[in-house]
Design an enzyme around this catalytic site. Structure first.
Site, PDB file in Angstrom:
ATOM      1  CE  LYS A 113     -83.663  -0.565   0.481  1.00 29.48           C
ATOM      2  NZ  LYS A 113     -83.725   0.357  -0.660  1.00 29.48           N
ATOM      3  CG  ASN A 114     -87.400   1.111   0.111  1.00 27.06           C
ATOM      4  OD1 ASN A 114     -86.182   1.326   0.163  1.00 27.06           O
ATOM      5  ND2 ASN A 114     -87.935   0.214  -0.689  1.00 27.06           N
ATOM      6  NE  ARG A 120     -84.900   6.032  -8.785  1.00 27.37           N
ATOM      7  CZ  ARG A 120     -85.070   6.727  -9.905  1.00 27.37           C
ATOM      8  NH1 ARG A 120     -84.052   6.877 -10.725  1.00 27.37           N
ATOM      9  NH2 ARG A 120     -86.222   7.297 -10.198  1.00 27.37           N
ATOM     10  CB  CYS A 170     -79.740   0.622 -11.082  1.00 21.11           C
ATOM     11  SG  CYS A 170     -81.506   0.505 -10.882  1.00 21.11           S
ATOM     12  N   PRO A 197     -85.927   7.023 -14.849  1.00 21.12           N
ATOM     13  CG  PRO A 197     -87.672   7.619 -16.252  1.00 21.12           C
ATOM     14  CD  PRO A 197     -86.954   6.429 -15.696  1.00 21.12           C
ATOM     15  CG  ASP A 235     -90.314  11.354 -16.375  1.00 24.07           C
ATOM     16  OD1 ASP A 235     -89.736  10.425 -15.764  1.00 24.07           O
ATOM     17  OD2 ASP A 235     -91.442  11.228 -16.858  1.00 24.07           O
ATOM     18  CG  LEU A 236     -93.297  10.930 -13.347  1.00 16.82           C
ATOM     19  CD1 LEU A 236     -93.884   9.616 -12.813  1.00 16.82           C
ATOM     20  CD2 LEU A 236     -94.354  11.700 -14.134  1.00 16.82           C
ATOM     21  CB  VAL A 291     -93.280  -1.735 -10.944  1.00 18.10           C
ATOM     22  CG1 VAL A 291     -92.655  -0.471 -10.360  1.00 18.10           C
ATOM     23  CG2 VAL A 291     -94.649  -1.995 -10.326  1.00 18.10           C
TER      24      VAL A 291
END
Ligand code: EPZ
Length: 423
Positions: A22-23, A93, A117, A123, A125-126, A332
């Site tokens: 999936k990823n 996401r 979630c 976030p 931001d990166l 993480v």
């Protein structure tokens, strides 16, 4: 509300075929936006998240042929909209992964800010730091909760980008945007997950010039355009780990076919520490926990090649059944112990303190009504249900169906007493 019922199933045994990852498939599909040519992605699992990604791509102008099982052919002759759909972004996401391709192809993307979630605020931001470094203008509209990213008249310019955290999504977004930037881009402290390598392989087949994906420093030389390709997605390492744990928690034996051992080394190492027998064959990974006295071990999640955060909850379910105390550290995500409450409903007696969970072990779990609090926690509850006395009823199973293809069917084929109830 659909639910999954699991009864105590005894040791599982047999073979399971691992689906495409999936990823990996989600960013691979997003990358198809960057060419007018046809891209054919193979080994695409039949998942809710894949259906959402297809909807998102079609909204931008992609033509998608998904008539053949497991294969998606996509082409985007032209971009007809550059506005992300709020409902779809909230639902998934990973829709963020279309930002880099849209910037590279179209020069503009208006994206609703993804909600957090259950596993953390997550976030972006990166991602935005990378786009700014490539010369894009980033405007965050807090009131409307959208972010608009737009390239200048000269398009994107390569640069050196340091990621404060080796974010998988940020690495993938910047990697895709940089393929069509002018000049060279270096991503430092890049994520090293296998899915990054899979994406770079697809992009290089499309004509990109990417070097050393899979290391912490990726070099991309921008090219003028990309063309179509045919690409087979890698197998799902998290599904692989989930079924390795299914064999271990039930003290059974399972051959996990189509799995790549190099993608699950921490899981192999940790299960061996618990006294589970694991052998590697050409057909796949053979896990044998029959008649074994299994013992505790500690786990600490880290970016790849460390222990994967997505296996933390399934592994915790397993640790409740082995002899001795385990410590589980989640580094993480800031809130990925939502499954502890659910496991404790079944008698696990786990204590948490910040990002650390103490698992006493040696428990005889009992069936209960529990929730799937995220995709992987849902899998953890199924694993616990396999060994709990009585029946475990799992609700909010849409989480599971987002990321595991034919989850109930695959467990049934291994001898699990499991069924899905559709209200
Ligand atoms: C990907 O999410 C995966 N999803 C996740 O899998 C996985 O858990 C995660 O990587 C870590 O391996 C997909 O690939 C679709 P990150 P992603 O950016 O890219 C922080 C599953 O169950 N961060 O590596 O969102 C963030 O808050 C899912 O399949 C920033 O601070 O993960 C988190 O704490 C769950 N700023 C940490 O980094 C940013 O700009 C890891 O996030 C981006 C991330």
């Amino acid at each position: 509300m659909a639910r999954i019922l699991v009864n105590n199933s005894g040791p599982l045994h047999g073979e399971v075929d691992i689906s495409g990852a999936k990823n990996s498939v989600l960013p691979l599909l997003a990358a198809t936006l960057m060419t007018e040519d046809i891209c054919e992605i193979e080994d695409v699992p039949d998942l809710a998240d894949v259906s959402v990604m297809k909807k998102i791509l079609r909204k931008y102008g992609a033509e998608i042929d998904d008539s053949e099982q497991g294969i998606i052919r996509a082409r985007t002759p032209k971009i007809i909209s550059c506005e992300g759909d709020r409902d779809l972004v909230t639902e998934m996401r990973a829709s963020l992964f279309t930002m880099g391709p849209m910037l590279a192809r179209h020069g503009k993307i208006i994206m609703p800010m993804p909600g957090g979630c259950t596993i953390g605020k997550r976030p972006i931001d990166l991602h935005l730091k990378g786009f700014r470094a490539l010369g894009a203008k980033v405007e965050e509209d807090i009131e409307n909760e959208t972010v608009t990213v737009e390239t200048g008249p000269d398009g994107l310019q390569g640069d050196v980008i340091y990621l404060d955290f080796p974010s998988v999504g940020a690495t993938e977004n910047i990697l895709m945007a940089a393929t069509l930037a002018k000049g060279t881009t270096i991503i430092e402290n890049a994520a090293k997950e296998p899915e990054i390598i899979d994406l770079a392989n697809l992009l290089n087949k499309m004509g990109a010039r990417i070097k050393s994906a899979g290391t912490d420093m990726i070099r991309i030389e921008g090219v003028g355009s990309l063309s179509g390709c045919i690409h087979q997605a890698i197998p799902d390492r998290i599904e692989t780990g989930t079924f390795m744990l299914a064999a271990a928690i039930t003290r059974g034996e399972v051959l996990i076919k189509n799995a790549l051992p190099g993608h699950v080394r921490p899981i192999i190492a940790k299960l061996k520490e618990c006294n589970v027998d694991i052998d590697i064959y050409p057909e796949g990974i053979y896990v044998d926990a029959r008649g074994k006295e299994l013992v505790a071990t500690d786990i600490k999640t880290l970016p790849f090649p460390g222990f994967p955060t997505d296996i933390q909850s399934p592994f915790m379910a397993f640790l409740t059944t082995v002899k001795g105390k385990s410590v589980v550290r989640e580094t993480v995500f800031e809130n990925r112990f939502m499954h502890v409450v659910e496991l404790n409903r079944m008698g696990a007696d786990i204590q948490t303190e910040n990002r650390e969970a103490i698992v006493p072990g040696g428990r005889k779990l009992h069936g209960a009504k529990v929730r799937a609090t995220d995709l992987r926690a849902g899998a953890a509850m199924v694993l616990a249900g396999l060994v709990a006395t009585g029946t475990t009823e799992i609700s909010e199973i849409y989480h599971i169906e987002r990321g595991y293809e034919d989850f109930v069917g695959k467990f049934k084929a291994l001898g699990a007493d499991i069924m899905k109830i559709d209200d």
